[in-house]
Scaffold this motif. Structure first.
Motif, PDB file in Angstrom:
ATOM      1  N   TYR A  41       1.044  -1.142   0.206  1.00 25.32           N
ATOM      2  CA  TYR A  41      -0.262  -0.352   0.177  1.00 25.32           C
ATOM      3  C   TYR A  41       0.921   1.066  -0.001  1.00 25.32           C
ATOM      4  N   ALA A  42       2.288   0.926   0.753  1.00 18.74           N
ATOM      5  CA  ALA A  42       2.714   2.397   0.907  1.00 18.74           C
ATOM      6  C   ALA A  42       3.362   2.681  -0.170  1.00 18.74           C
ATOM      7  N   LEU A  43       3.694   1.210  -0.961  1.00 16.01           N
ATOM      8  CA  LEU A  43       4.177   1.955  -1.815  1.00 16.01           C
ATOM      9  C   LEU A  43       3.439   2.529  -3.727  1.00 16.01           C
ATOM     10  N   THR A  44       2.732   2.030  -3.367  1.00 16.19           N
ATOM     11  CA  THR A  44       1.601   2.131  -4.472  1.00 16.19           C
ATOM     12  C   THR A  44       1.331   3.517  -4.481  1.00 16.19           C
ATOM     13  N   ARG A  45       0.643   4.156  -3.444  1.00 17.55           N
ATOM     14  CA  ARG A  45      -0.462   6.184  -2.480  1.00 17.55           C
ATOM     15  C   ARG A  45       0.268   6.657  -3.248  1.00 17.55           C
ATOM     16  N   SER A  46       1.412   6.618  -3.649  1.00 14.88           N
ATOM     17  CA  SER A  46       2.074   8.140  -4.395  1.00 14.88           C
ATOM     18  C   SER A  46       3.065   7.474  -6.434  1.00 14.88           C
ATOM     19  N   SER A  47       2.132   8.486  -6.754  1.00 10.91           N
ATOM     20  CA  SER A  47       3.203   8.932  -7.690  1.00 10.91           C
ATOM     21  C   SER A  47       3.984   8.311  -8.144  1.00 10.91           C
ATOM     22  N   THR A  48       4.507   7.212  -9.143  1.00 16.89           N
ATOM     23  CA  THR A  48       5.865   6.544  -9.866  1.00 16.89           C
ATOM     24  C   THR A  48       6.823   7.341  -9.588  1.00 16.89           C
ATOM     25  N   ASP A  49       5.904   8.857 -10.216  1.00 19.79           N
ATOM     26  CA  ASP A  49       7.075  10.546 -10.892  1.00 19.79           C
ATOM     27  C   ASP A  49       8.182  10.432 -10.033  1.00 19.79           C
ATOM     28  N   SER A  50       7.865  10.732  -8.679  1.00 24.73           N
ATOM     29  CA  SER A  50       7.876  11.710  -7.735  1.00 24.73           C
ATOM     30  C   SER A  50       8.705  10.421  -6.482  1.00 24.73           C
ATOM     31  N   ASN A  51       9.764  11.311  -5.636  1.00 24.84           N
ATOM     32  CA  ASN A  51      10.374   9.935  -4.879  1.00 24.84           C
ATOM     33  C   ASN A  51       9.357   9.845  -4.178  1.00 24.84           C
ATOM     34  N   LEU A  52      10.108   8.821  -3.005  1.00 22.03           N
ATOM     35  CA  LEU A  52       8.425   8.475  -1.947  1.00 22.03           C
ATOM     36  C   LEU A  52      10.156   8.093  -0.459  1.00 22.03           C
ATOM     37  N   ASP A  53       9.137   9.045   0.516  1.00 21.59           N
ATOM     38  CA  ASP A  53       9.969   8.844   1.358  1.00 21.59           C
ATOM     39  C   ASP A  53       8.323   8.079   2.895  1.00 21.59           C
ATOM     40  N   ILE A  54       8.711   6.677   2.714  1.00 25.45           N
ATOM     41  CA  ILE A  54       8.472   6.157   4.428  1.00 25.45           C
ATOM     42  C   ILE A  54       8.801   5.831   5.005  1.00 25.45           C
ATOM     43  N   ASP A  55       7.701   6.652   5.905  1.00 24.51           N
ATOM     44  CA  ASP A  55       8.354   6.171   7.495  1.00 24.51           C
ATOM     45  C   ASP A  55       8.116   5.018   8.177  1.00 24.51           C
ATOM     46  N   LEU A  56       9.006   4.430   8.260  1.00 25.09           N
ATOM     47  CA  LEU A  56       8.575   2.297   9.332  1.00 25.09           C
ATOM     48  C   LEU A  56       7.792   3.275  11.093  1.00 25.09           C
ATOM     49  N   ASP A  57       8.233   4.331  11.627  1.00 23.46           N
ATOM     50  CA  ASP A  57       6.934   3.834  12.208  1.00 23.46           C
ATOM     51  C   ASP A  57       5.571   4.727  12.054  1.00 23.46           C
ATOM     52  N   VAL A  58       5.246   5.081  11.172  1.00 18.96           N
ATOM     53  CA  VAL A  58       3.730   5.133  10.547  1.00 18.96           C
ATOM     54  C   VAL A  58       3.781   4.208  10.273  1.00 18.96           C
ATOM     55  N   LEU A  59       3.876   2.986  10.077  1.00 21.86           N
ATOM     56  CA  LEU A  59       3.165   2.143   8.570  1.00 21.86           C
ATOM     57  C   LEU A  59       3.310   1.324   9.804  1.00 21.86           C
ATOM     58  N   ARG A  60       3.893   1.355  11.593  1.00 18.39           N
ATOM     59  CA  ARG A  60       3.842   0.495  12.296  1.00 18.39           C
ATOM     60  C   ARG A  60       2.502   0.554  13.452  1.00 18.39           C
ATOM     61  N   LYS A  61       2.098   1.478  13.230  1.00 17.69           N
ATOM     62  CA  LYS A  61       0.946   2.118  13.803  1.00 17.69           C
ATOM     63  C   LYS A  61      -0.244   1.827  13.647  1.00 17.69           C
ATOM     64  N   ARG A  62      -1.468   1.507  15.305  1.00 11.08           N
ATOM     65  CA  ARG A  62      -2.629   0.966  14.573  1.00 11.08           C
ATOM     66  C   ARG A  62      -3.427   2.153  14.688  1.00 11.08           C
ATOM     67  N   THR A  63      -2.483   3.608  14.472  1.00  5.59           N
ATOM     68  CA  THR A  63      -4.137   4.668  13.989  1.00  5.59           C
ATOM     69  C   THR A  63      -3.995   4.571  13.105  1.00  5.59           C
ATOM     70  N   ASN A  64      -5.107   6.033  13.101  1.00  6.83           N
ATOM     71  CA  ASN A  64      -5.840   6.731  11.785  1.00  6.83           C
ATOM     72  C   ASN A  64      -4.501   7.672  10.858  1.00  6.83           C
ATOM     73  N   ASP A  65      -3.297   7.437  11.376  1.00  3.97           N
ATOM     74  CA  ASP A  65      -2.420   7.723  11.160  1.00  3.97           C
ATOM     75  C   ASP A  65      -1.402   6.789   9.681  1.00  3.97           C
ATOM     76  N   ASN A  66      -1.558   5.865   9.747  1.00  2.00           N
ATOM     77  CA  ASN A  66      -1.476   4.527   8.903  1.00  2.00           C
ATOM     78  C   ASN A  66      -2.196   4.342   7.761  1.00  2.00           C
ATOM     79  N   PRO A  67      -2.346   5.257   6.443  1.00  2.00           N
ATOM     80  CA  PRO A  67      -2.845   5.026   5.234  1.00  2.00           C
ATOM     81  C   PRO A  67      -3.544   3.609   5.670  1.00  2.00           C
TER      82      PRO A  67
END
Length: 554
Positions: A403-429
């Motif tokens: 999901y994190a790798l797909t939710r942004s346009s591929t023609d832009s650099n992508l920064d993935i915050d691992l701490d956010v992706l491990r949260k079980r909150t609405n901050d984690n898309p």
């Protein structure tokens, strides 16, 4: 009423008006000319069209005057509550609650086919992505393409296209030689060659090569030993790559070996075809392709003066091979370092008599960066200097990674915050969307237990503003999927699902599906059950297009 049926009804209104203004003339207007958009401000209605402004010049009238004629006639369309003219000639349309609410039943009835169509059934697409060199684990760039490529394949297939997922196995060239030398050096306890590959995986694979060789490696010359490590080591590495992709939910239909282009005579056949077409010439003992005739900045050497094939020869042969296999659309996904290569590839397409950017499309993906504890993650325990697919999946899991790798346009650099992706909150898309789906499932179960089923449907009762907003967004799903397929942008699906999740949560907080206390079950509760289940279906369909699971509980 969906956008297609509304557009058709509007055309039935517009056609007589045009005929009256221009009797006997064929203005070439069809239902396809009537585009409907969602007004940014929902107070302006459910749909808006600029058809009057598009046609005013053809009929020689003022756009606003034409818009008023259309609006007056359109107000009688069944299911339309009101029609108003705004600005220079926009037509705003508001649907009756029953017509809008009917969508919930449409979605539930369609099930997993809602959002699907056959509009691209004429397309036979070869989708080539990942194609990482079999010299190490898949790095983050390849992982991004794995997620995006597989999602794009799913989206295209949902629109009726025939899609072949293809992996281009780069087994021809210097990188394989360096890989083999690195394995042999690890086996012999020597330092990694200066141009070789490092990382613990090299030693692991070298150790696995030895027992697979039926003989005494020490009895072989160094060149012979290197050949053993080349053939066996590449197979072991590629088996790991395949397994990693499979575990990531990505399987390919075809694994195409680059080397086969050179061994089968495909390069020679492609060169011969271009010679027949008059686009090759000889200079300084080499064979050149006149790509400047087709927009390239300089001509390209295809066969060097020593008789060896230049790098572009493989691309020429590969393109022709795909066309000869019956593909009328070829889509290639390449890394950012290939950006300058697009123009020459399009020149090759044109040289073969095909249409650049139609028969071949090249998508360029930008860099992916991981952040943890506020700092960049740059090293892999196993691969050394690159972070791999296994590293990312091991930290956040397959769903969050895809999901994190797909939710942004591929023609832009992508920064993935691992701490956010491990949260079980609405901050984690991904959690936000998956939780919304789980909530629809739990709501349906509670409703069933309380006697709120789908035996009754009164769409006219769905009048709350949050219901109108949710229905309006759900109605957009088929058009959004079709557009994502057209522009090759899966991230639009992810962003849409986040919008749906937000609208659903707001609706759920404002509208009860189950009556309060001992209050009786009324038609509105049954109807809301339909809306709840329709929302769950759209979330499920969208997540499936991204290759992400739709959990029933979280």
């Amino acid at each position: 009423m969906n956008p297609e049926s509304l557009a058709s009804a509007l055309f039935d209104v517009v056609a007589p008006i045009l005929a009256e203004r221009r009797p006997g003339e064929d203005l070439g207007v069809s239902v396809a000319d009537i585009t409907l958009e969602r007004p940014k401000n929902r107070d302006h209605g459910d749909w808006a069209t600029n058809i009057a402004m598009k046609l005013a010049k053809k009929v020689g009238t003022n756009p606003r005057e034409l818009a008023q004629l259309i609006a007056d006639a359109a107000s009688s369309i069944e299911g339309v509550a009101s029609v108003e003219v705004a600005g220079p000639g926009f037509i705003n349309i508001r649907l009756e609650a029953g017509a809008a609410g009917e969508l919930a039943r449409t979605i539930v009835t369609a099930g997993d086919q809602y959002g699907h169509s056959d509009t691209r059934s004429h397309e036979n697409i070869n989708l080539e992505f990942v194609s990482a060199n079999p010299t190490g684990p898949i790095h983050l760039g390849g992982t991004r393409w794995a997620a995006v490529g597989d999602s794009l394949a799913r989206i295209l297939q949902s629109q009726g296209a025939s899609v072949t997922r293809e992996y281009y196995f780069n087994d021809h060239g210097g990188q394989i030689d360096r890989f083999a030398r690195s394995l042999l050096a690890a086996h012999l306890g020597e330092p990694t060659p200066e141009d070789g590959y490092g990382g613990a995986y090299i030693g692991e694979i070298a150790t696995r090569v030895v027992p697979l060789y039926d003989g005494d490696l020490s009895a072989l010359s160094r060149e012979e030993q290197q050949e053993v490590f080349r053939s066996v080591g590449v197979e072991l590495m590629f088996a790991e790559i395949k397994q990693s992709l499979h575990d990531f939910g990505v399987d390919f239909d075809v694994y195409f070996h680059e080397n086969s282009l050179h061994e089968s005579g495909a390069v020679q056949r492609a060169v011969a075809r271009l010679q027949e077409l008059g686009h090759m010439y000889e200079k300084d003992g080499a064979l050149w392709l006149r790509t400047t005739d087709f927009g390239d900045d300089k001509d390209r050497v295809v066969i060097k003066s020593d008789g060896d094939a230049a790098y572009i020869s493989g691309d020429i042969a590969y393109y022709l091979d795909k066309r000869e296999r019956g593909f009328n659309r070829e889509v290639m996904m390449l890394g950012a370092d290939h950006h300058g290569y697009v123009k020459r590839l399009m020149a090759v397409v044109a040289a073969f008599g095909d249409e650049p950017y139609v028969n071949l499309q090249v998508l360029i993906g930008q860099m992916v960066n991981l952040v943890q504890d506020g700092k960049p993650v740059r090293m892999s325990k196993r691969a050394g200097t690159v972070v791999t697919m296994e590293d990312l999946v091991g930290i956040v899991g397959v769903d969050a990674a895809r999901y994190a790798l797909t939710r942004s346009s591929t023609d832009s650099n992508l920064d993935i915050d691992l701490d956010v992706l491990r949260k079980r909150t609405n901050d984690n898309p991904v959690f936000y969307v998956q939780y919304a789906h789980a909530r629809t499932f739990n709501a349906a179960k509670n409703a069933e237990d309380s006697g709120v089923d789908r035996s009754v449907f009164a769409p006219e009762t769905l009048t709350h503003e949050t219901e109108s907003a949710l229905l309006g967004a759900l109605q957009e799903f088929p058009r959004l999927v079709a557009f994502a397929a057209e522009v090759r942008e899966p991230h639009r699906i992810a962003r849409y699902l986040e919008e749906i999740a937000g609208l659903y949560h707001r609706w759920y907080d404002n509208c009860r599906i189950v009556p309060l206390g001992d209050a009786p079950v009324e038609p509105v509760h049954h109807s809301r059950r339909w809306l709840n289940d329709a929302t769950g279906q759209v979330l499920r369909n969208g997540l499936d297009l991204l290759g992400v699971s739709a959990p029933e509980r979280m």
